[in-house]
Structures are given as structure tokens and as C-alpha cells.
Enzyme design. Structure first.
Site, short mmCIF file in Angstrom:
data_model
loop_
_atom_site.label_atom_id
_atom_site.label_comp_id
_atom_site.label_asym_id
_atom_site.label_seq_id
_atom_site.Cartn_x
_atom_site.Cartn_y
_atom_site.Cartn_z
N LYS A 76 1.07 -6.75 -6.06
CA LYS A 76 0.88 -5.41 -5.52
C LYS A 76 0.00 -5.51 -4.28
O LYS A 76 -0.97 -6.29 -4.27
CB LYS A 76 0.23 -4.52 -6.58
CG LYS A 76 0.07 -3.05 -6.18
CD LYS A 76 -0.51 -2.21 -7.31
CE LYS A 76 -0.61 -0.73 -6.95
NZ LYS A 76 -1.18 0.08 -8.04
N SER A 151 1.43 4.32 -9.29
CA SER A 151 1.43 3.81 -7.94
C SER A 151 2.05 2.41 -7.80
O SER A 151 2.43 2.03 -6.70
CB SER A 151 0.00 3.77 -7.40
OG SER A 151 -0.79 2.84 -8.11
N SER A 175 -0.79 3.93 -13.51
CA SER A 175 -0.07 3.32 -12.38
C SER A 175 0.68 2.03 -12.68
O SER A 175 1.46 1.58 -11.85
CB SER A 175 -1.04 3.07 -11.22
OG SER A 175 -1.27 4.26 -10.52
#
Lengths: 486, 95
Positions: A76, A151, A175
Site C-alpha cells: 500500500k 482505504s 480499511s
């Protein structure tokens, strides 16, 4: 190979059926073919990936390879990766080359993984649909008109689409778990303090936790093994031994006590989603588990509390982006205040600015007690609800999200409706608990996830409970049909 | 409505965020909606409950007061928008 689990890929590498370089090139080709329409990567590090794969192949030749050696994964874009742009999906950090590695990144590199690149996300991890990214929304590989969740939407999408064998993610209010549910992958959020936050760009420091998105619980065990552990560089890291997660996967579930929170099976939960979760519960009964109802009475206060605490912490954390030491700087500032205000005003997107202002307000003189302190008091009640429930049950089970993936732009206009897509995941962060989302079916061709919540540091048990289910079902092995870009 | 446009401007100033004049009403509307949601907290009396800052109530770990970092100024300043002679440059503060 791209539909295989990490465990299967690792076995193929060890059996010399494929080299890490071949595998890495295969993934890089797939990224070129398919990511144009999914938009899951912000940065692909092709040359570095091939060099690392070649290094991994040498370890295989010497017989020095470990379980994760040569496995292509993605990070990420919230994790600092030395020498590689680390943008947090913000214009603010579009030009930021991380000067060091996050502990997670370093530990996985030590374990021999090959990083393919950095995945798209909501800006500074603030969002539940991946639409707040400066680099554009990520599309759900199962339905390109739908969001992948957020997210960690890019990380979820690369695993679902077979554009990486696994990915790292972070979870502040859902997330990891919410995008895992919406894309049909397995998402593990460990206990607060289990995985180091060093080099993970901070959003809300008392809630943020790093974890993984993978095809299976078995894969999540392999990732956690490499990521977990004490880190002196993170002052909130907990010094506690790391168990052998893979060794704990196969325990019998006979006599396991599963609690179903009645508040998670009420108004707002789509009937088709509930049916998928009920089918999973039936499987657990067959595996010998005992299912009882529990209550988490302060559930409806989790979102209000979160939207005080998270913005408060975010407003403090994001004050470091000042246009002076790193990141975006506005053109031709007339004075220092203009430099700060325009750099931040132009560098941050709407949702980030909204949360910074919310945080600045609840922390401002005269409001601190009424909002921030009050939220922290209710946070205790929410935490205590779980402690009470765990007196009677071993794990808590429920849906991960109230609905399957919604369409792009569907919830973008009203922040409140977006916030409610995290209704079942947010309380877990307030309580610091570990939780995992596991695929349990489809509604209208879109995946549905089930959430298992454990007591503090009970990751091994969660992985065991998820793994036994995945041994009986094949929801986690389903893959979307993708159309190659022209 | 808890926040009017003037209050939103004040908050933006406190947070050193440059917000365009035409965007202020939109932010005011959204922030009021969020505060409306947060208002649900008032359903509970909390005077007797201690605030919880850390989910495990662990205190911040302390370390010995010794230098542990090496000087990496040059390395770190590669990311800075403007530097000169090892210093970060900003518009003139003192006339």
C-alpha cells in the site's frame, strides 16, 4: 499461477516448477494488460522487482530460500519504501521519495518477497471507496462500475485481480477488512501494536494498524509471520512473542464458542448479505462450533466516537505537511502563513481537509471536553462491550459490511452515507482488537465478506477459524474474469 | 447549525488550510452534518467514566536519553522544496 494462493506459489517456487523471475515477469505483464482499467497501482517498480526476483532465485539455487522468498507482492502506498515514491495517494506527496523503509517493508524484504510496486488508496487512508485518491478511483475487478472499498482498495484489487500474490494494507476503521469484503479476498487487521507502525504514514495513531490482503487465511498467516513483532522504533509496538501462525491453522473447531452480536444483524443489513453470513454460520455448526447471541450495546455510538477521535488525531498528524521540509509547496508564497495555507490547501484533497477541520474544531479551546474527552469516555464503553462478550465466547462473527460493493460516485456526495459503510468494522479499531474478513458468497456477482473478531493478540485463533472455513468452501478461490486493456 | 461560514473560516485558519471562499458553504454544510452525527454521543452520561486513550491502556514506553540517530540531513533534505547551505528556505519572516 496468478490464481494460486501464496502458499501454492511458494510451494511451486520451492519445487522449482517456476523461477521467481518468471513469476515476477508474469505478474508485471498482467499489470500492463489489466491495470489500465482497474487503476490499482500508483507506482510499478519493474526493474527493482526483476532484480529482487533474480536475487531470490540465487537463494533458491543455494538452498537458502524461506517461505516468502521470491513471492511477488505489493505495498500500500502508505508504507515508506526507500528510494521509491511514497505518495499516500495525495498531491501533497506526489514528489516524495521515501528516505527509509517502513519496518513492515524491511521485514518482508528480509523474508525475501519481491515488491512489484505501490498500490492506490484513499488519500491519506481517509475514505471507504478509494475515490479520494489523487491518482483517480480504483475499480472493483468484479464489476468495473463498482468501488473496491477503501482505504486499502488498491491492495484489495491487486489480490482479487491476480496482479500480486498478496499485498500489505492498513486499517484505521475498516480499511483492510471492508475492501477485502468488497473484492472477495481475505483481509487481516492485527491487534493494535502487533505490527510496527514505523514508516507507515500516520492517520490516527491510536487506531492505525498494518496488516495484509491475501487469497486465504493460510496466506495471511504467512504474511503476519513476517510482519509481526516488537519494534523499538514504534513507541506503541507491544513487546510480546510472535506465535507460529501457520502451525496453529488446523486446530479442530469442536466446542468453539462463536458469538453473533445482535446489533450486527439488524436494520441496515442487506437481506442477501445476511443470508451469505447465515450460510457460513451453518458451516461452523457442522464443524462443531457452538453459536450463541451476544450483545455489543454501544455499537451505534462507534461511528460518532470514531469521527471525533480519528479527525482529532489526523489534524495533529497531518500538521507535519507544511510545505517546508518535504512534500508539495505552493508557487510564489508571499509570506510564511501564505506558504503554509496554500501548500496545504492546494496539496490536500477535499475529504482530508474536511477531516483536518473537524479535528481542529473538536480539539479547539472550549470544545475539547464536550467532544474529544467525551468520545474517549465512550470509547471505553465500546471496548468494555467486547471484553464482556469475550467472557462467554471465543470469537465474534458477523457481516463485514452492510451491503456488497456500491457503484462509483454513489456515495461520494454525502460523507455521512459513506461513513456508514464501516459500521461493523469501526468499533474493532476503537477496542484495538484483531479481526479478519473472509469471503462468504456473492450478491449480484459482487463478493460478500464475513468478519471474525478475536480477543487481544488472538490472531492465531482467528486464522485457525477462518482457515477451517476455507477448507470447506471455495468462495476465497473465485476469481473475476478480466478484459485486457487495448 | 453549529458552524456558520465565519467559524469554518476560523477553523481553517487554525489548521492553516487555505480554503477558497466559494468552498466555505460546502464545508460548513458537511461539517454540520458530521457534528449532527457526533451529537448522538450526548445520549449517554459519561461523567463517571474514565477516558480511554489506548485500547490496552498501555503507557508510552520511554527510552534512555541518549542519541540514537545519525545525522542524515543531506539525505532527508533531498525531499525539501527549497534548501541552501543545509537550511530549509521559507519566505522572509523578520524584516
Amino acid at each position: 499461477m496468478h490464481t494460486q494462493t501464496l502458499a501454492q506459489i511458494s510451494a511451486a517456487l520451492h519445487a522449482k516448477k517456476i523461477s521467481s523471475e518468471e513469476l515476477t515477469r508474469d505478474y508485471l505483464t498482467r499489470i500492463k494488460s489489466f491495470d489500465g482499467s482497474i487503476n490499482a497501482y500508483i507506482t510499478v517498480t519493474e526493474e527493482e522487482a526483476i532484480a529482487n526476483a533474480q536475487r531470490a532465485d540465487k537463494l533458491f539455487a543455494k538452498g537458502e530460500a524461506g517461505a516468502l522468498t521470491g513471492v511477488p507482492i505489493a505495498h500500500k502506498d502508505i508504507f515508506c519504501t526507500q528510494g521509491v515514491r511514497t505518495s499516500c495517494a495525495s498531491k501533497m506527496l506526489d514528489n516524495f521519495i521515501a528516505p527509509y523503509n517502513a519496518t513492515c517493508v524491511a521485514k518482508l524484504a528480509d523474508a525475501g518477497v519481491v515488491s512489484l510496486g505501490k498500490t492506490n488508496m484513499d488519500e491519506f487512508a481517509m475514505g471507504s471507496s478509494n475515490e479520494t485518491s489523487f491518482y483517480g478511483a480504483v475499480k472493483n475487478p468484479w464489476a468495473l462500475e463498482a468501488v473496491p472499498g477503501g482505504s486499502s482498495g488498491g491492495s484489495a484489487a491487486v489480490v482479487a485481480a491476480g496482479l500480486a500474490a498478496a499485498a500489505t494494507g492498513t486499517d484505521t476503521g475498516g480499511s483492510i477488512r471492508q475492501p477485502a469484503a468488497l473484492t472477495g479476498v481475505t483481509g487481516l487487521k492485527p491487534t493494535y501494536g502487533r505490527v510496527s507502525r514505523y514508516g507507515m504514514i500516520a492517520f490516527a495513531s491510536s487506531l492505525d494498524q498494518g496488516g495484509s490482503l491475501t487469497r486465504s487465511a493460510e496466506d495471511a498467516a504467512m504474511m503476519l509471520q513476517a510482519m509481526a513483532g516488537f519494534d523499538a522504533k514504534d513507541s506503541t509496538s507491544i513487546d510480546k512473542p510472535v506465535p507460529d501462525y501457520s502451525a496453529e491453522l488446523n486446530h479442530s473447531l469442536q466446542g468453539l464458542r462463536i458469538g453473533l452480536p445482535k446489533e450486527y444483524f439488524s436494520e441496515g443489513l442487506a437481506a442477501e448479505v445476511e443470508q451469505c453470513v447465515q450460510d457460513a454460520i451453518t458451516h461452523y455448526r457442522k464443524l462443531g462450533a457452538e453459536v450463541v447471541e451476544v450483545s455489543l450495546p454501544h455499537t451505534d455510538l462507534a461511528i460518532p466516537v470514531y469521527y471525533v477521535i480519528a479527525p482529532a488525531e489526523c489534524s495533529a498528524n497531518l500538521s507535519r505537511f507544511d510545505g517546508v521540509r518535504f512534500g508539495y509547496r505552493c508557487k510564489d508564497p508571499v509570506d510564511l502563513e501564505d506558504l503554509y495555507k496554500r501548500s496545504r490547501g492546494e496539496g490536500f484533497g477535499t475529504e482530508v481537509k474536511r477531516r483536518i477541520m473537524m479535528g481542529a474544531y473538536v480539539l479547539s479551546a472550549g470544545y475539547y471536553d464536550a467532544y474529544y474527552l467525551k468520545a474517549q469516555r465512550i470509547r471505553r464503553l465500546i471496548r468494555d462491550d467486547f471484553l464482556q462478550a469475550f467472557k462467554n465466547v471465543d470469537v465474534i462473527l458477523g457481516p463485514t459490511t452492510p451491503t456488497p460493493a456500491f457503484n462509483l460516485a454513489e456515495k461520494q456526495k454525502d460523507p455521512i452515507t459513506m461513513y456508514f459503510s464501516d459500521i461493523y468494522t469501526i468499533a474493532v479499531n476503537l477496542a484495538g482488537l484483531p479481526a479478519i474478513s473472509v469471503p462468504v458468497g456473492f450478491v449480484g456477482g459482487r463478493p460478500v465478506g464475513m468478519q471474525l473478531i478475536g480477543g487481544l493478540f488472538e490472531e492465531a485463533r482467528l486464522l485457525n477459524v477462518a482457515h477451517k472455513f476455507q477448507m470447506e468452501t471455495d468462495w476465497h478461490l473465485q476469481t473475476p474474469i478480466l478484459k485486457a486493456d487495448q | 447549525m453549529v458552524l456558520d461560514s465565519d467559524k469554518v473560516k476560523k477553523i481553517a485558519h487554525l489548521a492553516r488550510l487555505g480554503i477558497k471562499e466559494e468552498d466555505i458553504p460546502g464545508y460548513a454544510q458537511d461539517l454540520n452534518k458530521i457534528l449532527g452525527l457526533v451529537e448522538n454521543m450526548s445520549a449517554i452520561k459519561t461523567e463517571a467514566i474514565l477516558p480511554l486513550a489506548h485500547p490496552m491502556e498501555v503507557a508510552q514506553r520511554l527510552r534512555a536519553d541518549v542519541v540514537t540517530e545519525v545525522d542524515q540531513r543531506v539525505h532527508f533534505q533531498k525531499n525539501a522544496p527549497a534548501v541552501e547551505a543545509g537550511l530549509y528556505l521559507v519566505p522572509k519572516v523578520i524584516e
